[in-house]
Scaffold this active site. Structure first.
Site, mmCIF file in Angstrom:
data_model
loop_
_atom_site.group_PDB
_atom_site.id
_atom_site.type_symbol
_atom_site.label_atom_id
_atom_site.label_comp_id
_atom_site.label_asym_id
_atom_site.label_seq_id
_atom_site.Cartn_x
_atom_site.Cartn_y
_atom_site.Cartn_z
ATOM 1 C CG HIS A 53 -8.621 -8.828 1.969
ATOM 2 N ND1 HIS A 53 -7.962 -8.323 2.990
ATOM 3 C CD2 HIS A 53 -9.115 -9.111 3.087
ATOM 4 C CE1 HIS A 53 -7.788 -7.880 3.425
ATOM 5 N NE2 HIS A 53 -9.038 -8.504 4.004
ATOM 6 C CG HIS A 86 -1.930 -1.825 1.334
ATOM 7 N ND1 HIS A 86 -3.161 -1.127 0.950
ATOM 8 C CD2 HIS A 86 -1.719 -2.751 1.503
ATOM 9 C CE1 HIS A 86 -3.784 -2.287 1.156
ATOM 10 N NE2 HIS A 86 -2.816 -3.500 1.366
ATOM 11 C CG ASP A 143 -1.061 -6.077 4.008
ATOM 12 O OD1 ASP A 143 -1.406 -5.651 2.458
ATOM 13 O OD2 ASP A 143 -1.884 -6.981 4.724
ATOM 14 C CE LYS A 147 -6.257 -7.581 -2.620
ATOM 15 N NZ LYS A 147 -6.449 -6.513 -1.437
ATOM 16 C CG HIS A 158 -2.720 -10.065 3.068
ATOM 17 N ND1 HIS A 158 -4.260 -11.035 2.838
ATOM 18 C CD2 HIS A 158 -3.282 -9.039 2.374
ATOM 19 C CE1 HIS A 158 -4.890 -10.502 2.493
ATOM 20 N NE2 HIS A 158 -4.418 -8.881 2.170
HETATM 21 O O1 DOR Z 1 -4.458 -4.253 7.853
HETATM 22 C C1 DOR Z 1 -4.300 -4.155 6.671
HETATM 23 N N1 DOR Z 1 -4.553 -2.994 5.623
HETATM 24 N N2 DOR Z 1 -5.490 -4.901 6.056
HETATM 25 C C2 DOR Z 1 -6.043 -4.673 4.494
HETATM 26 O O2 DOR Z 1 -6.399 -5.316 3.876
HETATM 27 C C3 DOR Z 1 -6.051 -3.393 3.960
HETATM 28 C C4 DOR Z 1 -4.685 -2.466 4.644
HETATM 29 C C5 DOR Z 1 -4.747 -0.763 4.693
HETATM 30 O O3 DOR Z 1 -5.265 -0.451 3.371
HETATM 31 O O4 DOR Z 1 -4.295 -0.178 5.689
HETATM 32 ZN ZN ZN Z 2 -3.113 -4.793 1.732
#
Ligand code: DOR
Ligand code: ZN
Length: 353
Positions: free
Chosen positions: A152, A15, A258, A113, A186
């Site tokens: 996901h 991200h 992730d 995604k 993940h």
């Molecule tokens: O822990 C997470 N944070 N899992 C996710 O699927 C999204 C991510 C986020 O974008 O902060």
């Molecule tokens: Zn993610």
């Protein structure tokens, strides 16, 4: 001093966010990785070609990468979008896209995604009903165009069972769309590891934190907001199963950090945001872990070679040399507190060539 060299490391799930946060974190990924699969869960989510290309451009600029004049694009014909020694692999947020639309974006996307609606950060516009017939046109077209589906995989059930409950949806997708490449993102459970060998079209990414921690580390003592992510870390036997496939270089398993930065106030608050920020320490921590288990020779497969074969990519050259030398993790990168903030880990980045 012991050193270890990694060629073309790839982060197959990251991200990078947008705006100020993008400026803060993008270079931390582009410094040590040759490429990274960039998640589309912005606000609003990345769902059009224009959004995707503009976001890619902002990422390239934030990484300080050279803009190549020869990589013209019809939408941004004055600014090239690629170049340098890092490639952001762009993804779209899943919708039941038409064939015409997919045809138009094919060249610009790495994958799509899929988020179940509301399951995690900025996923409200995700899929609320896994109706195979409603998804068929899109998923069959993706299979035909060789566009991978990144998933996901969590239901809205009891938090510790969400991923295991999602296995039936993976089975539904994998069996109905045998030519579609499906990546279980993940993964955190033994159940997901066991799915890998059941369907030839299922693959997985694994984060650093899920190889290292269990729920005990998150909530067994004082609550640790910087280890809270979705899916949440599970049981010791789940971590064992993940470690087993990662350390032994299972060919269908790739590293995907992730890494999910949130500002400190959003983590250390009533209503902690989900996400562990590992981008600046991921490779060092992986080296330490693989070395501890006598499996350093398998790290190259986990952090690059498997992804290259699975996705058929040939990343930009980069060599990262790591050294078994203590590194004290900074307390913060900008407003973001990383995993192991203030602690000393065993390996450091020695050089990036
Ligand atoms: O822990 C997470 N944070 N899992 C996710 O699927 C999204 C991510 C986020 O974008 O902060
Ligand atoms: Zn993610």
């Amino acid at each position: 001093m012991k050193t270890h060299s990694l060629l073309m490391p790839l982060d197959m799930h990251v991200h990078l966010r947008d705006g100020e946060m993008l400026q803060n974190v993008a270079k931390l990924t582009s410094y040590t990785f040759s490429g990274a699969v960039v998640m589309p869960n912005l606000v609003p989510p990345v769902k059009t070609k224009e959004q995707l290309l503009a976001y890619k451009e902002r990422i390239m600029l934030a990484c300080g990468l050279e803009i190549k004049e020869d990589e013209f694009d019809e939408f941004f014909d004055d600014v090239g979008l690629s170049g340098g020694d890092f490639e952001p692999f762009m993804t779209l947020f899943y919708d039941n896209y038409s064939e015409d639309f997919l045809d138009e974006v094919r060249e610009d996307i790495f994958g799509i995604k899929l988020y179940p609606a509301g399951i995690t950060t900025n996923s409200e516009g995700g899929v609320s009903d896994f109706d195979v017939e409603a998804m068929r046109e899109t998923l069959e077209t993706m299979a035909r165009m060789d566009i991978p589906l990144l998933v996901h995989g969590e239901t809205d059930g009891f938090v510790m069972d969400r991923e295991a409950e999602f296995m039936s949806i993976y089975e539904l997708l994998a069996s109905n769309f045998p030519d579609l490449k499906i990546v279980m993102e993940h993964i955190t459970t033994k159940a997901a590891v066991e799915m890998l060998d059941k369907y030839p079209n299922l693959y997985a990414t694994i984060t650093v934190q899920h190889l290292l921690i269990t729920l005990d580390d998150v909530a067994g003592g004082m609550l640790q907001p910087h280890l809270f992510c979705k899916p949440i870390a599970k049981r010791p036997e789940d971590r064992e199963a993940l470690l087993n496939v990662a350390l032994n270089a299972h060919p269908k398993v790739m590293f995907g950090s992730d890494s999910a930065p949130h500002p400190q106030h959003a983590k250390e608050s009533c209503g902690c945001a989900a996400g562990v920020f590992t981008a600046p320490i991921a490779l060092q921590v992986l080296c330490e872990l693989f070395d501890k288990h006598g499996k350093l020779d398998n790290l190259q497969s986990f952090v690059s070679d498997n992804a290259q074969s699975i996705y058929g990519i040939c990343p930009e050259f980069k060599e990262v040399i790591l050294e078994e030398r203590p590194f004290t993790v900074p307390a913060k990168y900008g407003e973001v507190v990383p995993m192991y903030a203030g602690e000393t880990i065993g390996w450091s980045i020695e050089d990036v060539l």
